[in-house]
Design an enzyme around this catalytic site. Structure first.
Site, PDB file in Angstrom:
ATOM      1  N   ARG A 193      33.360  58.576   7.610  1.00  0.00           N
ATOM      2  CA  ARG A 193      33.067  58.498   9.043  1.00  0.00           C
ATOM      3  C   ARG A 193      31.599  58.168   9.317  1.00  0.00           C
ATOM      4  NH1 ARG A 193      36.865  62.036  12.925  1.00  0.00           N
ATOM      5  NH2 ARG A 193      35.779  61.621  14.828  1.00  0.00           N
ATOM      6  N   ASN A 238      27.871  55.677  12.080  1.00  0.00           N
ATOM      7  CA  ASN A 238      26.503  56.031  12.444  1.00  0.00           C
ATOM      8  C   ASN A 238      25.526  54.857  12.254  1.00  0.00           C
ATOM      9  OD1 ASN A 238      25.378  58.369  13.553  1.00  0.00           O
ATOM     10  ND2 ASN A 238      24.170  58.705  11.696  1.00  0.00           N
ATOM     11  N   GLU A 271      28.632  49.192  20.635  1.00  0.00           N
ATOM     12  CA  GLU A 271      29.501  49.872  19.658  1.00  0.00           C
ATOM     13  C   GLU A 271      30.544  48.906  19.089  1.00  0.00           C
ATOM     14  OE1 GLU A 271      28.858  52.802  18.599  1.00  0.00           O
ATOM     15  OE2 GLU A 271      27.859  53.899  20.205  1.00  0.00           O
ATOM     16  N   LYS A 314      37.847  52.029  14.144  1.00  0.00           N
ATOM     17  CA  LYS A 314      37.605  53.468  14.307  1.00  0.00           C
ATOM     18  C   LYS A 314      38.809  54.252  13.820  1.00  0.00           C
ATOM     19  CE  LYS A 314      35.663  57.275  16.467  1.00  0.00           C
ATOM     20  NZ  LYS A 314      34.830  57.902  17.452  1.00  0.00           N
ATOM     21  N   HIS A 328      23.139  54.675  26.014  1.00  0.00           N
ATOM     22  CA  HIS A 328      23.374  54.861  24.583  1.00  0.00           C
ATOM     23  C   HIS A 328      23.398  53.515  23.839  1.00  0.00           C
ATOM     24  CE1 HIS A 328      24.948  56.655  20.930  1.00  0.00           C
ATOM     25  NE2 HIS A 328      26.002  55.852  20.972  1.00  0.00           N
ATOM     26  N   LYS A 342      36.904  64.001  18.125  1.00  0.00           N
ATOM     27  CA  LYS A 342      35.701  64.813  18.339  1.00  0.00           C
ATOM     28  C   LYS A 342      35.570  65.137  19.819  1.00  0.00           C
ATOM     29  CE  LYS A 342      32.354  62.857  15.307  1.00  0.00           C
ATOM     30  NZ  LYS A 342      30.886  62.799  15.154  1.00  0.00           N
ATOM     31  N   GLU A 381      34.999  64.498   8.854  1.00  0.00           N
ATOM     32  CA  GLU A 381      33.636  64.152   8.470  1.00  0.00           C
ATOM     33  C   GLU A 381      33.182  64.900   7.215  1.00  0.00           C
ATOM     34  OE1 GLU A 381      30.751  64.819  11.589  1.00  0.00           O
ATOM     35  OE2 GLU A 381      30.882  62.705  12.085  1.00  0.00           O
ATOM     36  N   HIS A 405      22.536  54.326  14.443  1.00  0.00           N
ATOM     37  CA  HIS A 405      22.396  55.535  15.257  1.00  0.00           C
ATOM     38  C   HIS A 405      21.260  56.455  14.823  1.00  0.00           C
ATOM     39  CE1 HIS A 405      26.071  54.219  17.055  1.00  0.00           C
ATOM     40  NE2 HIS A 405      26.169  55.279  17.819  1.00  0.00           N
ATOM     41  N   ARG A 448      43.204  78.522  22.196  1.00  0.00           N
ATOM     42  CA  ARG A 448      42.880  77.952  20.873  1.00  0.00           C
ATOM     43  C   ARG A 448      43.472  76.560  20.662  1.00  0.00           C
ATOM     44  NH1 ARG A 448      44.139  83.097  19.683  1.00  0.00           N
ATOM     45  NH2 ARG A 448      42.329  84.445  19.404  1.00  0.00           N
ATOM     46  N   HIS A 459      19.530  57.389  18.088  1.00  0.00           N
ATOM     47  CA  HIS A 459      19.463  58.746  18.650  1.00  0.00           C
ATOM     48  C   HIS A 459      18.019  59.161  18.919  1.00  0.00           C
ATOM     49  CE1 HIS A 459      23.658  59.862  16.927  1.00  0.00           C
ATOM     50  NE2 HIS A 459      23.756  59.519  18.193  1.00  0.00           N
TER      51      HIS A 459
HETATM   52  N1  LIG Z   1      33.593  62.186  20.944  1.00  0.00           N
HETATM   53  C1  LIG Z   1      33.086  61.107  20.382  1.00  0.00           C
HETATM   54  O1  LIG Z   1      33.442  60.732  19.263  1.00  0.00           O
HETATM   55  C2  LIG Z   1      32.076  60.318  21.158  1.00  0.00           C
HETATM   56  C3  LIG Z   1      31.697  59.051  20.696  1.00  0.00           C
HETATM   57  C4  LIG Z   1      30.781  58.321  21.449  1.00  0.00           C
HETATM   58  C5  LIG Z   1      30.265  58.837  22.617  1.00  0.00           C
HETATM   59  N2  LIG Z   1      30.638  60.082  23.037  1.00  0.00           N
HETATM   60  C6  LIG Z   1      30.114  60.637  24.292  1.00  0.00           C
HETATM   61  O2  LIG Z   1      30.480  59.777  25.355  1.00  0.00           O
HETATM   62  C7  LIG Z   1      29.553  59.920  26.414  1.00  0.00           C
HETATM   63  C8  LIG Z   1      29.192  58.558  26.950  1.00  0.00           C
HETATM   64  O3  LIG Z   1      30.358  57.933  27.404  1.00  0.00           O
HETATM   65  P1  LIG Z   1      30.312  56.787  28.519  1.00  0.00           P
HETATM   66  O4  LIG Z   1      29.332  55.756  28.174  1.00  0.00           O
HETATM   67  O5  LIG Z   1      31.721  56.393  28.757  1.00  0.00           O
HETATM   68  O6  LIG Z   1      29.667  57.541  29.740  1.00  0.00           O
HETATM   69  P2  LIG Z   1      30.207  58.376  30.990  1.00  0.00           P
HETATM   70  O7  LIG Z   1      31.464  59.088  30.699  1.00  0.00           O
HETATM   71  O8  LIG Z   1      29.066  59.180  31.434  1.00  0.00           O
HETATM   72  O9  LIG Z   1      30.516  57.222  32.043  1.00  0.00           O
HETATM   73  C9  LIG Z   1      29.464  56.396  32.471  1.00  0.00           C
HETATM   74  C10 LIG Z   1      29.464  56.260  33.989  1.00  0.00           C
HETATM   75  O10 LIG Z   1      30.487  55.365  34.395  1.00  0.00           O
HETATM   76  C11 LIG Z   1      31.320  55.953  35.387  1.00  0.00           C
HETATM   77  N3  LIG Z   1      32.637  55.370  35.163  1.00  0.00           N
HETATM   78  C12 LIG Z   1      33.500  55.662  34.185  1.00  0.00           C
HETATM   79  N4  LIG Z   1      34.537  54.827  34.236  1.00  0.00           N
HETATM   80  C13 LIG Z   1      34.341  54.004  35.281  1.00  0.00           C
HETATM   81  C14 LIG Z   1      35.067  52.923  35.835  1.00  0.00           C
HETATM   82  N5  LIG Z   1      36.216  52.493  35.279  1.00  0.00           N
HETATM   83  N6  LIG Z   1      34.561  52.300  36.926  1.00  0.00           N
HETATM   84  C15 LIG Z   1      33.393  52.700  37.454  1.00  0.00           C
HETATM   85  N7  LIG Z   1      32.648  53.699  36.966  1.00  0.00           N
HETATM   86  C16 LIG Z   1      33.132  54.354  35.898  1.00  0.00           C
HETATM   87  C17 LIG Z   1      31.223  57.411  35.107  1.00  0.00           C
HETATM   88  O11 LIG Z   1      31.581  58.172  36.216  1.00  0.00           O
HETATM   89  C18 LIG Z   1      29.750  57.560  34.712  1.00  0.00           C
HETATM   90  O12 LIG Z   1      28.917  57.621  35.818  1.00  0.00           O
HETATM   91  C19 LIG Z   1      28.365  60.685  25.864  1.00  0.00           C
HETATM   92  O13 LIG Z   1      28.410  62.000  26.353  1.00  0.00           O
HETATM   93  C20 LIG Z   1      28.611  60.686  24.355  1.00  0.00           C
HETATM   94  O14 LIG Z   1      28.091  61.836  23.719  1.00  0.00           O
HETATM   95  C21 LIG Z   1      31.532  60.808  22.326  1.00  0.00           C
HETATM   96 ZN   LIG Z   2      27.397  55.550  19.467  1.00  0.00          ZN
END
Ligand SMILES: NC(=O)c1ccc[n+]([C@@H]2O[C@H](COP(=O)([O-])OP(=O)(O)OC[C@H]3O[C@@H](n4cnc5c(N)ncnc54)[C@H](O)[C@@H]3O)[C@@H](O)[C@H]2O)c1
Ligand SMILES: [Zn+2]
Length: 362
Positions: free
Chosen positions: A243, A247, A183, A225, A266, A141, A235, A250, A119, A254
């Site tokens: 929060r 968006n 972003e 942020k 994205h 999140k 939220e 977005h 948990r 989305h």
């Molecule tokens: N929790 C939240 O508040 C929140 C907010 C925004 C996005 N997200 C989530 O984040 C995800 C997208 O994140 P992202 O864009 O970082 O994508 P990702 O984590 O998929 O990374 C993108 C790619 O880059 C590679 N990579 C990562 N770091 C690297 C580095 N330093 N050098 C070379 N390659 C590297 C990864 O292996 C992957 O192939 C989505 O799943 C989205 O839903 C969550």
């Molecule tokens: Zn976003």
């Protein structure tokens, strides 16, 4: 000499986001009391993940590696179950901890494993993408995808700390960096116009991690942020924008991601969504022509898309109606009354939507 900056995220259990280089020395203090630590990282980040694990071993922790699939492949209940199995085999207790090393997909999955094991155990995020640093790793999140859609299962589980090591960005593909910039400028438009000035001052440099303003841009975006999530932890804020301001761009973004079956980055989808939201703000008589033009200038300058095939409008409208942030049948948008002054627009006049779309449609 490496400069470090700290941004405190307020809340029930405040934590720091540390920015700089050579940050691994921060980990032991964040993990005090843990005997075992699981370092979760994707295959693509094996070297970085192992460097973190080895430094933990040198500091006296029993640190194991949990290597997970790359990118979105990681965000599944199967991968979470794989992690739970290993935590169980190793006998991870309430006082043990998880460290995630990777982009937003890794911090989301790893954060959710930490949220669910016993948990909730401690998690420290080491984001390695621009998006991870300014968005996914900050705010608490966590979550995974299901067959019904993205991010439908998850929980709020704030980290004990976030370490943003700028050196990790050196290997990030340029398109991933630029996608993250969407972003960064998003929060510039809604909350910190100095971000927009810094980007405009040398827009080509703003597309690269070695640009002169990279550190300040990341710091400013994280500060926005941090302020937003501290004011609206779960939220639930209904009186002020809370929060939901994050968006901006977005609602349409989305829908584009869904229409493209998540083949678009994205940030690219959000970029089109930002121009649409700005156009909608103008159509509703809220944002000036100059405010809209600034969106196009900056996003185009960064190499991000600002238009989308016009005949896809019915699909996008349907997608927006299905968005989990939609309440009932009413479309909701964050709009701008001015740069740096966000507001809400609920159930907009269809004429405004059509007018805004006609400016984005190609
Ligand atoms: N929790 C939240 O508040 C929140 C907010 C925004 C996005 N997200 C989530 O984040 C995800 C997208 O994140 P992202 O864009 O970082 O994508 P990702 O984590 O998929 O990374 C993108 C790619 O880059 C590679 N990579 C990562 N770091 C690297 C580095 N330093 N050098 C070379 N390659 C590297 C990864 O292996 C992957 O192939 C989505 O799943 C989205 O839903 C969550
Ligand atoms: Zn976003």
């Amino acid at each position: 000499v490496s400069e470090q900056t700290r941004i405190t995220v307020q809340g029930a259990e405040p934590y720091d986001v540390v920015l700089g280089t050579h940050l691994l020395g921060e980990l032991p203090a964040l993990l005090t009391g843990a005997a075992q630590v699981a370092v979760i990282y994707p295959k693509a980040l094996h070297l970085t993940g192992e460097a973190v694990r080895e430094s933990l071993v040198e500091d006296g922790f029993a640190a194991i590696a949990l290597e997970i699939p790359d990118a979105e492949e990681a965000k599944s209940v199967e991968v979470a179950a794989f992690c739970w199995d290993i935590l169980g085999q190793q006998g991870f207790t309430r006082s043990d901890a998880i460290v995630t090393v990777g982009g937003g997909a890794t911090t989301d999955l790893g954060g959710w494993v930490a949220a669910t094991w016993l948990r909730g155990i401690r998690v420290v995020h080491v984001p390695t993408t621009l998006l991870g640093m300014v968005d996914a790793a900050v705010g608490g999140k966590t979550g995974i995808n299901t067959s019904a859609g993205k991010n439908l299962v998850g929980s709020f589980h704030p980290p004990a700390g976030v370490l943003c090591d700028f050196a990790t960005l050196e290997t990030l593909p340029r398109n991933d960096y630029i996608s993250g910039m969407a972003e960064v400028v998003k929060v510039g438009f809604t909350s910190d116009p100095i971000i927009l000035e810094l980007v405009k001052s040398d827009i080509e440099a703003a597309t690269r991690a070695d640009g002169p303003h990279t550190h300040e841009l990341i710091q400013r975006a994280i500060q926005v942020k941090a302020d937003v999530v501290a004011a609206d932890l779960r939220e639930t804020d209904v009186n002020s924008i809370g929060r939901e301001v994050l968006n901006y761009g977005h609602t349409l973004g989305h829908a584009i991601e869904r229409a493209e079956r998540y083949k678009w980055r994205h940030g690219a989808a959000v970029s089109v969504g930002l121009v649409f939201a700005a156009e909608l703000s103008r159509a509703a008589g809220r944002l000036s022509d100059a405010g809209v033009a600034l969106h196009r200038e900056i996003l185009t300058g960064l190499g991000l898309p600002t238009s989308y095939p016009g005949d896809r409008w019915p699909t996008l409208l349907e997608g927006m109606r299905l968005d989990k942030k939609t309440r009932g049948d009413m479309l909701r948008f964050i709009v701008l009354d001015d740069i740096g002054r966000p507001g809400r627009l609920e159930g907009p006049d269809p004429q405004f939507l059509a007018a805004a779309w006609s400016e984005v449609a190609s």
